[in-house]
Design a protein around this motif. Structure first.
Motif, PDB file in Angstrom:
ATOM      1  N   GLN A   2      -8.303 -56.106 -21.440  1.00 34.04           N
ATOM      2  CA  GLN A   2      -7.511 -55.842 -20.250  1.00 34.04           C
ATOM      3  C   GLN A   2      -6.142 -55.312 -20.646  1.00 34.04           C
ATOM      4  N   THR A  13      -4.715 -57.241 -23.879  1.00 31.99           N
ATOM      5  CA  THR A  13      -5.160 -58.620 -24.048  1.00 31.99           C
ATOM      6  C   THR A  13      -6.641 -58.635 -24.362  1.00 31.99           C
ATOM      7  N   GLY A  14      -7.117 -59.769 -24.845  1.00 32.26           N
ATOM      8  CA  GLY A  14      -8.521 -59.867 -25.223  1.00 32.26           C
ATOM      9  C   GLY A  14      -8.688 -59.460 -26.670  1.00 32.26           C
ATOM     10  N   ASP A  61     -16.872 -64.224 -21.347  1.00 40.67           N
ATOM     11  CA  ASP A  61     -15.856 -63.251 -20.950  1.00 40.67           C
ATOM     12  C   ASP A  61     -14.729 -63.382 -21.974  1.00 40.67           C
ATOM     13  N   ASN A  64     -10.853 -63.327 -20.939  1.00 44.77           N
ATOM     14  CA  ASN A  64     -10.266 -64.579 -20.460  1.00 44.77           C
ATOM     15  C   ASN A  64     -10.677 -65.783 -21.305  1.00 44.77           C
ATOM     16  N   ARG A  65     -11.518 -65.518 -22.325  1.00 39.06           N
ATOM     17  CA  ARG A  65     -12.002 -66.547 -23.240  1.00 39.06           C
ATOM     18  C   ARG A  65     -12.614 -67.720 -22.481  1.00 39.06           C
TER      19      ARG A  65
END
Length: 233
Positions: A2, A13-14, A61, A64-65
């Protein structure tokens, strides 16, 4: 992954590289669970309402872990990067007998030419090392033998022997089975297939205790006693 705009700056992020989206629960925690992905373990949260147990496959996912569900089919195994799984090749090969002969018990000798299967007479096919070498490392599906019958009178008995060529004495046939059908290509039962795959087996023999049966030998029919093997390796 993201992109988030924070105070005018775009942040990524991610994970920085793609990760496998499926794993397996290896331990349960109060708010986070241990998930195994390949050869790595990760502590991940889980969306509300989802129930999991140790051993369950799950979908992840990574942005968002969190664990977001269970796949309808199990995840394929993840191999070690850079190492290719062994290839499997199908094969269909025919190994022809080098020689054939009949052992005459009353005369304690071998007779070339046609093969006889009768009381006191046993025919045998010899393949040198070709048959044993072909079966090494093979996952066999079927083995068939070609029997060029000239005369069939009664039940035959087929077995395996340990000789690459004709021995000085009588052949010892093991894993013997009766044959109801003994003409042209005959599919061998699993017990005889297992015997042929044993390290000591080198050839095939045929006999009978009740009838006078006759088959063309290798000189008269090059396919006499030929072994056809299908499978993978």
């Amino acid at each position: 992954m993201q992109l988030i705009n924070q105070a005018g700056t775009w942040l990524l992020t991610g994970p920085a590289v793609p990760l496998v989206s499926r794993g397996r629960i290896t331990a349960l925690g109060s708010t986070q669970h241990t998930v195994s992905v390949g050869d790595q373990d990760y502590l991940l949260g889980m969306i509300s309402g989802l129930s999991v147990q140790v051993g369950d496959p799950v979908t992840i996912d990574w942005a968002n872990r969190v664990i977001i569900g269970k796949p309808t089919t199990d995840a394929p195994s993840v191999g070690t990067p850079g190492i290719k799984p062994p290839s499997i090749t199908r094969f269909d090969v025919t190994v022809q007998a080098v020689t054939s002969a009949t052992y005459l018990e009353s005369e304690n000798r071998w007779s070339d030419g046609e093969l006889l299967a009768a009381p006191g007479r046993s025919g045998a096919w010899f393949y040198g090392s070709a048959l044993a070498n072909t079966l090494v490392g093979a996952s066999v599906e079927t083995i068939s033998i070609y029997l060029p019958a000239i005369r069939l009178e009664n039940t035959l008995v087929l077995g395996v022997h340990t000789h690459a060529q004709a021995p000085t004495g009588a052949p010892v046939l093991t894993a013997q089975i009766p044959l109801d059908s003994a003409r042209d290509w005959v599919v061998l039962p699993s017990s005889l297939v297992s015997a042929l795959q044993a390290e000591s087996a080198r050839g095939v023999g045929i006999t009978s205790t009740t009838g006078d049966n006759q088959f063309a030998g290798v000189p008269g029919d090059p396919l006499s006693g030929a072994i056809r093997i299908t499978g993978t390796r």
